[in-house]
Enzyme design. Structure first.
Site, PDB file in Angstrom:
ATOM      1  N   ARG A 251       0.854  -1.181   0.000  1.00 37.51           N
ATOM      2  CA  ARG A 251       0.000   0.000   0.000  1.00 37.51           C
ATOM      3  C   ARG A 251       0.890   1.232   0.000  1.00 37.51           C
ATOM      4  NH1 ARG A 251      -2.700   2.788   4.726  1.00 37.51           N
ATOM      5  NH2 ARG A 251      -3.956   4.319   3.627  1.00 37.51           N
TER       6      ARG A 251
ATOM      7  N   TYR B 211      -3.900   1.329  15.836  1.00 42.77           N
ATOM      8  CA  TYR B 211      -2.630   1.216  16.559  1.00 42.77           C
ATOM      9  C   TYR B 211      -2.830   0.877  18.032  1.00 42.77           C
ATOM     10  CZ  TYR B 211      -0.150   3.066  12.533  1.00 42.77           C
ATOM     11  OH  TYR B 211       0.391   3.217  11.281  1.00 42.77           O
TER      12      TYR B 211
ATOM     13  N   ASN C 290      -7.157   2.090  10.099  1.00 39.37           N
ATOM     14  CA  ASN C 290      -5.832   2.082  10.715  1.00 39.37           C
ATOM     15  C   ASN C 290      -6.030   1.927  12.214  1.00 39.37           C
ATOM     16  OD1 ASN C 290      -5.095   2.730   8.124  1.00 39.37           O
ATOM     17  ND2 ASN C 290      -4.286   4.753   8.592  1.00 39.37           N
TER      18      ASN C 290
ATOM     19  N   GLU D  55      -6.712   8.372   6.840  1.00 31.64           N
ATOM     20  CA  GLU D  55      -6.866   9.072   8.120  1.00 31.64           C
ATOM     21  C   GLU D  55      -7.409  10.492   7.961  1.00 31.64           C
ATOM     22  OE1 GLU D  55      -3.229   8.719  10.378  1.00 31.64           O
ATOM     23  OE2 GLU D  55      -3.481   6.570  10.613  1.00 31.64           O
TER      24      GLU D  55
ATOM     25  N   HIS E 187      -2.617  10.777   1.126  1.00 27.48           N
ATOM     26  CA  HIS E 187      -2.028  10.506   2.439  1.00 27.48           C
ATOM     27  C   HIS E 187      -1.308  11.791   2.859  1.00 27.48           C
ATOM     28  CE1 HIS E 187      -0.418   7.137   5.180  1.00 27.48           C
ATOM     29  NE2 HIS E 187       0.042   8.266   5.699  1.00 27.48           N
TER      30      HIS E 187
ATOM     31  N   GLU F  33      -3.420  -0.007   8.405  1.00 28.86           N
ATOM     32  CA  GLU F  33      -2.152   0.281   9.096  1.00 28.86           C
ATOM     33  C   GLU F  33      -2.227  -0.300  10.498  1.00 28.86           C
ATOM     34  OE1 GLU F  33      -0.913   4.374   9.433  1.00 28.86           O
ATOM     35  OE2 GLU F  33      -1.378   4.776   7.331  1.00 28.86           O
TER      36      GLU F  33
END
Ligand code: IFM
Length: 452
Positions: A74, A302, A300, A163, A118, A357
């Site tokens: 990606r 985390y 995404n 995002e 991005h 992500e």
């Protein structure tokens, strides 16, 4: 059970963070090219003029991806590299770079997943109002059409925005990312609406120009609340937390304001009650354009936070114990985010899901033996992937996972102080050294997750 046979094991990067060649090949300036030169904005005073110099390392980097066994890569296109002014005459040299990258990936059996945005807004468009301009959706659709026209003979998978919360929140609200503005909801809410409209317009433009059937998704971000216990009350409290909208000027840190219009065709009621007054006139008519059919949903993920149900059933955040695990960025290590997040998101949006992500920053260095040992990254990723596997086992339609990141790279306002890669980059020499996690992930891919 475990992961589907065709599970997409991938890794991700973004153009500004890895490409370098900031003033080469006819590239126009983007907002980061400008922001990095504003004193005090980047922690170590650096910029991404050279970064990982991926622009000149296509063959070497793709060979490493092949050795890793990646099924997909990606990456994002720098809008200003292909359209230096954001609109108008395309830059053939910039298009040729992405074409070379795509060809190299395909000839190595790696599927390209292309992200349109991005965070690389052409500076020329920022000067025309950027996201605040009602023309933004048209500009973005023009760019998307160009990308499809040139690459859709070979690229079949696309994401529109990465995002969007950070574009609006970090860039226009908190002022810590380019273009560094600290606007109020009066402006951030319309900017977000233009972003969402641009998403819809780009989906239409991509499909209109596509030379073969293509698949399109969206790649938002957020922390993922997880319940303290698996009691129905705690689970419901965590679910409510995920889909809540914060009060105040930092309203943008949430999932549903961005994803509900895109997937469900409506703004969430809780947000509307507070933010409707800031939306541009006629916003209701825009929803049909924003809500285009999508093939998958990206997220995404985390980390997250632990939630329990209070006496009144409302969500209560459970404090972490002192000394709990953290990454070099200071982010909490919370593997359960990769089970509960996918589960709640799939319940609500009912779309095939990609983790677009997930990863960890560490203070990695080259050891005396010449290798880069990163046991923490292996442990982190193993724990998270086991949780993702649980989600898959319980019926969440998880199609793929993109590790952030393939390479150490330029971490925005943190400059080069954070290393997220499975491949170490020596920024002086541009030498690449696969870390221990690279060989560990290679095994995960080879066994389709059975080695986890
Ligand atoms: O490096 C970033 C990426 O660009 C967007 N998502 C989070 C990553 C780590 O902070």
């Amino acid at each position: 059970m475990g992961f589907r046979k065709d599970f997409v094991w991938g890794a991700a990067t973004s153009s500004y963070q890895v490409e370098g060649a900031a003033r080469e090949g006819g590239k126009g300036r983007n907002i980061w090219d400008v922001f990095c030169y504003t004193p005090g904005k980047i922690k170590d005073g650096s910029n991404a003029d050279t970064a990982c110099d991926s622009y000149h390392h296509v063959a070497e980097d793709v060979a490493l991806m092949k050795e890793l066994g990646l099924r997909a890569y990606r990456f994002s296109v720098d809008w200003a590299r292909v359209l230096p002014e954001g609109t108008g005459t395309p830059n053939e040299e910039g298009l040729a770079y992405y074409s070379r990258l795509i060809d190299a990936l395909l000839s190595s059996g790696i599927t390209p997943y292309l992200t349109l945005y991005h965070w690389e807004l052409p500076q020329a468009l920022q000067e025309r109002g950027g996201f605040l301009s009602p023309d933004f959706p048209d500009w973005f659709a023009g760019y998307a059409g160009l990308v499809a026209e040139r690459f859709s003979d070979r690229v079949t998978h696309y994401f529109t925005f990465n995002e969007p919360q950070c574009t609006i929140g970090l860039g226009l609200g908190d002022g810590v990312h380019a273009p560094g503005l600290t606007l109020s909801p009066q402006e951030t809410v319309p900017a977000a609406h233009h972003l969402l409209l641009a998403h819809g317009a780009a989906v239409q433009a991509l499909r209109a120009a596509a030379k073969q059937p293509i698949q399109i998704g969206f790649a938002p971000t957020s922390g993922q609340p997880y319940p303290l216990t698996e009691s129905p009350a705690d689970i419901e409290a965590a679910r409510r937390s995920l889909f809540a909208i914060p009060e105040g000027r930092r309203w943008y840190w949430n999932v549903p304001w961005f994803s509900d219009p895109v997937i469900l065709g409506r703004y969430p009621a809780e947000g509307l009650a507070r933010l409707e007054r800031f939306l541009p006139r006629g916003w209701e008519q825009d929803l049909a354009k924003i809500c285009q059919p999508l093939d998958f949903y990206g997220q995404n993920i985390y980390n997250g936070w632990c939630v329990r149900a209070g006496e009144d059933k409302n969500p209560v955040t459970v404090d972490r114990k002192p000394g709990s695990a953290r990454t070099a960025t200071g982010w909490p290590v919370t593997p359960k985010a990769l089970y509960w997040g996918p589960r709640f998101l799939y319940e609500r949006y009912q779309k095939p899901l990609y983790i677009t992500e997930n990863g960890i920053s560490r203070c990695d260095w080259v050891s005396l033996d010449g290798k880069v040992h990163d046991p923490g990254r292996i442990d982190f990723t193993q724990r998270y992937l086991r949780e993702l596997r649980r989600a898959a086992d319980e019926g969440v339609d998880v199609r793929g996972y993109f590790h952030w990141s393939l390479l150490d790279n330029f971490e925005w306002a943190d400059g080069y102080t954070q290393r997220f890669g499975m491949i170490y980059v020596d920024y002086e020499t541009q030498q690449r050294i696969p870390k221990d996690s690279f060989y560990w992930y290679q095994q995960v891919i080879r066994t389709n997750g059975a080695s986890l």
